[in-house]
Design a protein around this motif. Sequence first.
Motif, mmCIF file in Angstrom:
data_model
loop_
_atom_site.group_PDB
_atom_site.id
_atom_site.type_symbol
_atom_site.label_atom_id
_atom_site.label_comp_id
_atom_site.label_asym_id
_atom_site.label_seq_id
_atom_site.Cartn_x
_atom_site.Cartn_y
_atom_site.Cartn_z
ATOM 1 N N LYS A 72 0.835 -1.212 0.000
ATOM 2 C CA LYS A 72 0.000 0.000 0.000
ATOM 3 C C LYS A 72 0.867 1.257 0.000
ATOM 4 O O LYS A 72 0.629 2.200 -0.778
ATOM 5 C CB LYS A 72 -0.922 -0.017 1.220
ATOM 6 C CG LYS A 72 -1.762 1.251 1.355
ATOM 7 C CD LYS A 72 -2.552 1.263 2.651
ATOM 8 C CE LYS A 72 -3.266 2.592 2.853
ATOM 9 N NZ LYS A 72 -4.014 2.645 4.127
ATOM 10 N N ASP A 73 1.887 1.289 0.865
ATOM 11 C CA ASP A 73 2.776 2.461 0.940
ATOM 12 C C ASP A 73 3.519 2.679 -0.377
ATOM 13 O O ASP A 73 3.664 3.821 -0.832
ATOM 14 C CB ASP A 73 3.783 2.276 2.081
ATOM 15 C CG ASP A 73 3.116 2.259 3.448
ATOM 16 O OD1 ASP A 73 2.009 2.822 3.565
ATOM 17 O OD2 ASP A 73 3.701 1.674 4.384
ATOM 18 N N GLU A 106 1.026 3.909 -3.221
ATOM 19 C CA GLU A 106 0.609 5.301 -3.008
ATOM 20 C C GLU A 106 1.689 6.279 -3.461
ATOM 21 O O GLU A 106 1.402 7.296 -4.100
ATOM 22 C CB GLU A 106 0.290 5.527 -1.530
ATOM 23 C CG GLU A 106 -0.182 6.944 -1.223
ATOM 24 C CD GLU A 106 -0.500 7.137 0.253
ATOM 25 O OE1 GLU A 106 -0.912 8.258 0.616
ATOM 26 O OE2 GLU A 106 -0.318 6.184 1.039
ATOM 27 N N THR A 107 2.952 5.969 -3.138
ATOM 28 C CA THR A 107 4.047 6.880 -3.497
ATOM 29 C C THR A 107 4.421 6.765 -4.969
ATOM 30 O O THR A 107 4.656 7.784 -5.635
ATOM 31 C CB THR A 107 5.276 6.584 -2.624
ATOM 32 O OG1 THR A 107 4.907 6.618 -1.239
ATOM 33 C CG2 THR A 107 6.371 7.611 -2.864
ATOM 34 N N LYS A 154 2.260 8.582 -7.567
ATOM 35 C CA LYS A 154 2.351 10.037 -7.587
ATOM 36 C C LYS A 154 3.191 10.517 -8.768
ATOM 37 O O LYS A 154 3.119 11.682 -9.146
ATOM 38 C CB LYS A 154 2.951 10.552 -6.272
ATOM 39 C CG LYS A 154 2.023 10.406 -5.077
ATOM 40 C CD LYS A 154 2.685 10.908 -3.802
ATOM 41 C CE LYS A 154 1.753 10.738 -2.600
ATOM 42 N NZ LYS A 154 2.390 11.192 -1.341
ATOM 43 N N TRP A 206 -6.248 6.462 -0.690
ATOM 44 C CA TRP A 206 -5.224 5.745 0.063
ATOM 45 C C TRP A 206 -5.325 5.993 1.569
ATOM 46 O O TRP A 206 -4.928 5.134 2.363
ATOM 47 C CB TRP A 206 -3.839 6.143 -0.440
ATOM 48 C CG TRP A 206 -3.581 5.719 -1.856
ATOM 49 C CD1 TRP A 206 -3.554 6.497 -2.964
ATOM 50 C CD2 TRP A 206 -3.365 4.376 -2.306
ATOM 51 N NE1 TRP A 206 -3.323 5.736 -4.088
ATOM 52 C CE2 TRP A 206 -3.196 4.422 -3.702
ATOM 53 C CE3 TRP A 206 -3.303 3.137 -1.673
ATOM 54 C CZ2 TRP A 206 -2.964 3.288 -4.471
ATOM 55 C CZ3 TRP A 206 -3.052 2.006 -2.434
ATOM 56 C CH2 TRP A 206 -2.897 2.089 -3.818
ATOM 57 N N LYS A 207 -5.858 7.125 1.958
ATOM 58 C CA LYS A 207 -5.954 7.434 3.385
ATOM 59 C C LYS A 207 -6.897 6.470 4.095
ATOM 60 O O LYS A 207 -6.644 6.055 5.239
ATOM 61 C CB LYS A 207 -6.426 8.882 3.556
ATOM 62 C CG LYS A 207 -6.473 9.335 4.997
ATOM 63 C CD LYS A 207 -6.907 10.792 5.096
ATOM 64 C CE LYS A 207 -6.970 11.247 6.546
ATOM 65 N NZ LYS A 207 -7.387 12.674 6.666
#
Length: 269
Positions: free
Chosen positions: A195-196, A199-200, A203, A245-246
Amino acid sequence: MANIALLISLVAFVIFVIYFIRAVIGKMKKVEGASAFFKRSLISFAIFLVSVVVFGMTTEPPAKTTTAEPRKEKVEKVEEDKQKKESAEDVKKKEDKAANTQQKESKANEVKKEETPKKTETEQKEKTVDQIVKAIIYDEVGKKTNMGEKRIIELQVNDNMGTDDTNDKIVIAKLYADDALSNDSMRKKILMNSKDLFETLFKRKEISEVVLMWQFSLVDAYGKESVDTILKVGLDRETADKINWKNFDYNNFELVATQYYTHPALLKE
């Protein structure tokens, strides 16, 4: 010496005055011994005169002013001006020399740049994206696992032929998973790290698809050990843009991911 003579003359003058006044008074009153006062006053006056003479002889005359110092200052000023002029000339020579050296170095660098083969824009861009992806992986999950294994086993950043944009990239990363006390804990840790990373990575506008292949050391029924993929999860740009994602629960990757696979060994309790 002059100070002592001056002091003696002052004392002698005072004594002279005292004896002279007593002598005059005694003479007027016809007192006996008046003449002795006159003698003493004369002696005191003589001592006074001698002391004054000695004082005059021992006193140093005031020093005469000379033109040597102004002349010396003038000479020093001329020398100083001369040194400043020479220093200015030296600085100018050094600056000219530095400018010539810099000009020569600049020309040499230009020649060197012309001789060096230029990389294509595509190669430079691929290298840049590769470095960016690697840095993101290291920042999010570390360079090594909790067991000391290198995190990145293999990393590919390729052109995505499935899109119309020629700048789109697909990232395929084989990563070594962290060890855990249980298979379920390991699975959750992998999904949380995924997930981390997703998400990055998403971007970056040039990344259109990401596939994460988490690997770990397994032992088969015959006791042979090998490093295999225990969990695979992939997302494309369209799916990633839909995810908040939050609030996203990483357990839902199995439902929303474009690619998802779990090794049977990781499902054992």
